[in-house]
Design a protein around this motif. Structure first.
Motif, PDB file in Angstrom:
ATOM      1  N   THR A   1     101.819  41.692  19.147  1.00 17.61           N
ATOM      2  CA  THR A   1     103.083  42.516  19.334  1.00 17.61           C
ATOM      3  C   THR A   1     102.863  43.548  20.396  1.00 17.61           C
ATOM      4  O   THR A   1     102.146  43.851  21.083  1.00 17.61           O
ATOM      5  N   GLY A   2     103.959  44.488  20.338  1.00 17.91           N
ATOM      6  CA  GLY A   2     104.169  45.599  21.268  1.00 17.91           C
ATOM      7  C   GLY A   2     105.516  45.729  21.956  1.00 17.91           C
ATOM      8  O   GLY A   2     106.320  44.844  21.834  1.00 17.91           O
ATOM      9  N   SER A   3     106.044  46.882  22.571  1.00 16.43           N
ATOM     10  CA  SER A   3     107.249  47.151  23.054  1.00 16.43           C
ATOM     11  C   SER A   3     107.444  46.276  24.344  1.00 16.43           C
ATOM     12  O   SER A   3     108.565  45.954  24.515  1.00 16.43           O
ATOM     13  N   VAL A   4     106.463  46.210  25.015  1.00 14.09           N
ATOM     14  CA  VAL A   4     106.598  45.535  26.326  1.00 14.09           C
ATOM     15  C   VAL A   4     105.345  44.511  26.371  1.00 14.09           C
ATOM     16  O   VAL A   4     104.205  44.862  25.999  1.00 14.09           O
ATOM     17  N   GLY A   5     105.669  43.368  27.237  1.00 13.72           N
ATOM     18  CA  GLY A   5     104.514  42.380  27.448  1.00 13.72           C
ATOM     19  C   GLY A   5     103.744  41.458  26.409  1.00 13.72           C
ATOM     20  O   GLY A   5     102.949  40.629  26.648  1.00 13.72           O
ATOM     21  N   LYS A   6     104.636  41.106  25.388  1.00 15.71           N
ATOM     22  CA  LYS A   6     104.377  40.402  24.254  1.00 15.71           C
ATOM     23  C   LYS A   6     104.238  38.939  24.708  1.00 15.71           C
ATOM     24  O   LYS A   6     103.419  38.236  24.579  1.00 15.71           O
ATOM     25  N   THR A   7     105.525  38.573  25.066  1.00 14.03           N
ATOM     26  CA  THR A   7     105.627  37.114  25.664  1.00 14.03           C
ATOM     27  C   THR A   7     104.666  36.707  26.884  1.00 14.03           C
ATOM     28  O   THR A   7     103.930  35.777  26.768  1.00 14.03           O
ATOM     29  N   SER A   8     104.514  37.315  27.989  1.00 16.87           N
ATOM     30  CA  SER A   8     103.652  37.309  28.920  1.00 16.87           C
ATOM     31  C   SER A   8     102.290  37.388  28.687  1.00 16.87           C
ATOM     32  O   SER A   8     101.371  36.538  28.972  1.00 16.87           O
TER      33      SER A   8
ATOM     34  N   ASN B   1     112.563  45.234  15.254  1.00 16.32           N
ATOM     35  CA  ASN B   1     113.433  46.036  15.605  1.00 16.32           C
ATOM     36  C   ASN B   1     113.925  47.013  14.467  1.00 16.32           C
ATOM     37  O   ASN B   1     114.624  47.909  14.709  1.00 16.32           O
ATOM     38  N   HIS B   2     113.190  46.933  13.321  1.00 20.44           N
ATOM     39  CA  HIS B   2     113.268  47.799  12.151  1.00 20.44           C
ATOM     40  C   HIS B   2     111.970  47.995  11.432  1.00 20.44           C
ATOM     41  O   HIS B   2     111.048  46.850  11.741  1.00 20.44           O
ATOM     42  N   PRO B   3     111.650  49.131  11.041  1.00 20.83           N
ATOM     43  CA  PRO B   3     110.317  49.233  10.086  1.00 20.83           C
ATOM     44  C   PRO B   3     110.497  48.299   9.096  1.00 20.83           C
ATOM     45  O   PRO B   3     111.347  47.789   8.578  1.00 20.83           O
ATOM     46  N   GLY B   4     109.084  47.747   8.846  1.00 25.89           N
ATOM     47  CA  GLY B   4     108.785  46.829   7.760  1.00 25.89           C
ATOM     48  C   GLY B   4     108.884  45.348   8.076  1.00 25.89           C
ATOM     49  O   GLY B   4     108.295  44.544   7.316  1.00 25.89           O
ATOM     50  N   GLU B   5     109.293  45.193   9.279  1.00 30.11           N
ATOM     51  CA  GLU B   5     109.589  43.781   9.717  1.00 30.11           C
ATOM     52  C   GLU B   5     107.984  43.133  10.054  1.00 30.11           C
ATOM     53  O   GLU B   5     107.886  42.049   9.465  1.00 30.11           O
ATOM     54  N   LEU B   6     107.425  43.831  10.660  1.00 29.67           N
ATOM     55  CA  LEU B   6     105.939  43.247  10.837  1.00 29.67           C
ATOM     56  C   LEU B   6     105.042  43.264  10.026  1.00 29.67           C
ATOM     57  O   LEU B   6     104.371  42.391   9.760  1.00 29.67           O
ATOM     58  N   ALA B   7     105.294  44.269   9.010  1.00 28.47           N
ATOM     59  CA  ALA B   7     104.453  44.232   7.567  1.00 28.47           C
ATOM     60  C   ALA B   7     104.604  42.898   6.980  1.00 28.47           C
ATOM     61  O   ALA B   7     103.706  42.215   6.345  1.00 28.47           O
ATOM     62  N   HIS B   8     105.904  42.227   6.994  1.00 26.92           N
ATOM     63  CA  HIS B   8     105.983  40.887   6.347  1.00 26.92           C
ATOM     64  C   HIS B   8     105.587  39.871   7.310  1.00 26.92           C
ATOM     65  O   HIS B   8     104.738  38.840   6.692  1.00 26.92           O
TER      66      HIS B   8
ATOM     67  N   ALA C   1     111.857  51.334  23.066  1.00 28.83           N
ATOM     68  CA  ALA C   1     112.726  49.734  22.879  1.00 28.83           C
ATOM     69  C   ALA C   1     113.168  49.866  21.409  1.00 28.83           C
ATOM     70  O   ALA C   1     112.491  50.429  20.470  1.00 28.83           O
ATOM     71  N   HIS C   2     114.300  49.429  21.063  1.00 30.32           N
ATOM     72  CA  HIS C   2     115.119  49.508  19.908  1.00 30.32           C
ATOM     73  C   HIS C   2     115.173  50.846  19.341  1.00 30.32           C
ATOM     74  O   HIS C   2     115.021  51.035  18.184  1.00 30.32           O
ATOM     75  N   THR C   3     115.270  51.871  20.218  1.00 35.95           N
ATOM     76  CA  THR C   3     115.109  53.270  19.853  1.00 35.95           C
ATOM     77  C   THR C   3     116.383  53.665  18.969  1.00 35.95           C
ATOM     78  O   THR C   3     116.322  54.743  18.270  1.00 35.95           O
ATOM     79  N   GLU C   4     117.505  52.752  18.844  1.00 38.44           N
ATOM     80  CA  GLU C   4     118.817  52.903  18.314  1.00 38.44           C
ATOM     81  C   GLU C   4     118.190  52.904  16.441  1.00 38.44           C
ATOM     82  O   GLU C   4     118.883  53.631  15.769  1.00 38.44           O
ATOM     83  N   PHE C   5     117.121  52.422  16.325  1.00 39.35           N
ATOM     84  CA  PHE C   5     116.682  52.136  14.951  1.00 39.35           C
ATOM     85  C   PHE C   5     115.350  52.990  14.399  1.00 39.35           C
ATOM     86  O   PHE C   5     114.792  52.871  13.321  1.00 39.35           O
ATOM     87  N   PHE C   6     114.920  53.761  15.474  1.00 37.53           N
ATOM     88  CA  PHE C   6     113.814  54.783  15.075  1.00 37.53           C
ATOM     89  C   PHE C   6     114.251  56.008  15.485  1.00 37.53           C
ATOM     90  O   PHE C   6     114.862  56.345  16.349  1.00 37.53           O
ATOM     91  N   PRO C   7     113.611  57.117  14.858  1.00 38.42           N
ATOM     92  CA  PRO C   7     113.822  58.554  15.020  1.00 38.42           C
ATOM     93  C   PRO C   7     113.104  58.805  16.484  1.00 38.42           C
ATOM     94  O   PRO C   7     113.685  59.886  17.122  1.00 38.42           O
ATOM     95  N   ASP C   8     112.008  58.218  16.743  1.00 44.00           N
ATOM     96  CA  ASP C   8     111.126  58.637  17.826  1.00 44.00           C
ATOM     97  C   ASP C   8     110.175  57.369  18.282  1.00 44.00           C
ATOM     98  O   ASP C   8     109.985  56.458  17.418  1.00 44.00           O
TER      99      ASP C   8
ATOM    100  N   ASP D   1     104.323  53.542  14.616  1.00 40.14           N
ATOM    101  CA  ASP D   1     104.028  53.143  13.416  1.00 40.14           C
ATOM    102  C   ASP D   1     104.409  51.645  12.963  1.00 40.14           C
ATOM    103  O   ASP D   1     103.745  50.825  12.160  1.00 40.14           O
ATOM    104  N   ALA D   2     105.514  51.466  13.345  1.00 36.15           N
ATOM    105  CA  ALA D   2     105.978  49.993  13.242  1.00 36.15           C
ATOM    106  C   ALA D   2     105.403  48.921  13.677  1.00 36.15           C
ATOM    107  O   ALA D   2     105.064  47.832  13.032  1.00 36.15           O
TER     108      ALA D   2
END
Length: 456
Positions: free
Chosen positions: A103-110, A161-168, A186-193, A199-200
């Protein structure tokens, strides 16, 4: 080799087989069904896979998972999405090889593709990976369900793009090694900072198998936060990065002619020299992450180095195309799949090293929330530093960047990819280097396809 039999599917899902069949693959998009695939008829708010059963079997499906009676060979269950997850769990349970979560904000697929190339290279070794960028709540179980039982390695990409998704998702993957490539806006619309993003991403460590390895970017400002997230679950924590202090670090990294990089890497007290075919400083970081994972699973590092030296660009993620331009050709760097501020800067830095006139087609970056205007305007210095002579800015959210570039370079600002293609065709010249990058929803892949239709 048969992937699943009807009896195995029924046992995994608690369903009832209406016929005896076997399948070699799994799909939930009827357009992607191939010969002897299992078609999972998912239902959602806007569509129902049961409507496409005839199409799936016309394309060669060997069986289906359904939640209502049908005339075709199938396993009938109460809930097809739950059945897909159950099949994913059964696939994971029967594999004895090493499983890697990325996982990661950038570079996952590559990085996932580079890992697959490196691990699949050893003679007699069978590696499996996520399809395309299938990394969400449906893509991860699909990728697991497609995993052959005799896989020696599996590389599974996980996004959120939301907290809790990776936990599952990580409880489905249950990785032996969990890698976070980088943390960025990335996906900062859904996170305070950005710390909340870290953390996600750190949720991936919760699914580690006992004694598993967590791999963390050393230079990240959130490194210590990620380490703390990993400690309760990881038997071992490894850092990677360009800093020599990283557990897997770069003693030296030099850019070669043509954009490739030569790297002298330190891996657990050992030294490895290799070349990375893909250009850009971000690819050096990706390669060090690959080495860290490969070392954690006991792979042959020499073969990993060879794989990195031969790795080609992926469509939408760095592939290079020669396209017609006047009476000659131009090179297009296809980064059309996705974009956030960090990846924009990284690929603009790649463009800066290209010969010829520099043209940038930049699509808006989505899901950036209240900070969107500042993130877009903040790219202006990077565009200028990349020696971009002409930019084509695509989408309404690019207005702040257009304002920031006023008087600094030539640019046009258009609403969509179709108009961007028209403008680009009018201005492209032989010898140009053209970077195409934007969020996937902007549709710049269609622009790349349009240019490729006139490929030389």
């Amino acid at each position: 080799m048969t992937l699943w039999t009807a009896a195995e599917i029924a046992a995994a899902t608690g369903g009832t087989a209406t016929a005896d069949f076997s399948v070699d693959g799994v799909a939930f998009d009827s357009r992607e069904v191939g010969e002897r695939d299992l078609f999972v008829a998912l239902t959602g708010e806007h569509t129902d896979g049961h409507r496409f059963l005839d199409q799936a079997f016309a394309q060669g499906a060997g069986g289906a998972i359904v939640s209502q009676p049908c005339a075709q060979p199938a396993v009938q269950v109460r809930d097809t999405f739950a059945a897909l997850e159950d099949l994913a769990r059964a696939a994971r349970a029967r594999v004895s090889g090493k499983v890697i979560g990325v996982t990661g904000s950038v570079g996952k697929t590559s990085t996932k593709e580079a890992l697959f190339a490196a691990l699949d290279r050893a003679p007699g070794t069978r590696a499996h990976r996520s399809v395309k960028s299938y990394n969400n709540h449906t893509g991860v179980p699909l990728s697991l369900a497609r995993m052959p039982a005799d896989s020696d390695y599996a590389v599974l990409e996980m996004g959120m793009n939301h907290p809790g998704e990776l936990a599952h998702l990580t409880t489905l993957v249950r990785p032996h090694v969990a890698l976070v490539t980088a943390i960025a806006p990335a996906h900062t619309e859904f996170f305070p900072d950005e710390a909340a993003i870290a953390d996600a991403k750190g949720e991936i460590f919760r699914g580690l198998e006992p004694g598993g390895t967590a791999i963390i970017p050393y230079e990240s400002p959130h490194r210590d936060r990620l380490i703390e997230a990993a400690k309760p679950y990881a038997g071992r924590i490894v850092t990677f990065g360009l800093d020599r202090m990283a557990d897997v670090g770069a003693g030296e990294a030099m850019v070669l002619r043509g954009g490739a990089s030569f790297v002298n890497a330190q891996v657990g007290g050992r030294e490895l020299n290799f070349t990375i075919a893909q250009p850009g400083r971000h690819w050096v970081s990706n390669a060090l992450a690959v080495l860290a994972v490969a070392d954690a699973v006991g792979a042959d590092l020499a073969l990993v180095g060879l794989a990195l030296g031969e790795l080609g660009g992926l469509p939408g993620r760095g592939a290079r195309l020669d396209v017609a331009a006047g009476d000659g050709a131009a090179v297009v760097i296809d980064e059309s799949y996705n974009a956030n501020p960090a990846s924009m800067r990284a690929t603009l830095a790649v463009l800066a090293r290209e010969p010829g006139r520099h043209v940038a087609v930049l699509g808006e970056m989505r899901e950036l929330g209240d900070g969107s205007a500042d993130f877009h305007a903040g790219l202006a210095d990077d565009v200028v530093a990349a020696r971009v002579e002409t930019a084509v800015l695509v989408g309404q959210a690019m207005a702040p960047l257009a304002e920031a570039l006023e008087g600094r370079i030539e640019f046009v600002h258009v609403p969509d990819a179709g108009q961007a293609l028209d403008r680009l065709r009018a201005l492209i010249r032989p010898g140009d280097a053209v970077l195409v990058k934007g969020s996937n929803g902007v549709g710049l892949s269609r622009l790349v396809s349009g240019l490729a239709n006139g490929m030389t």
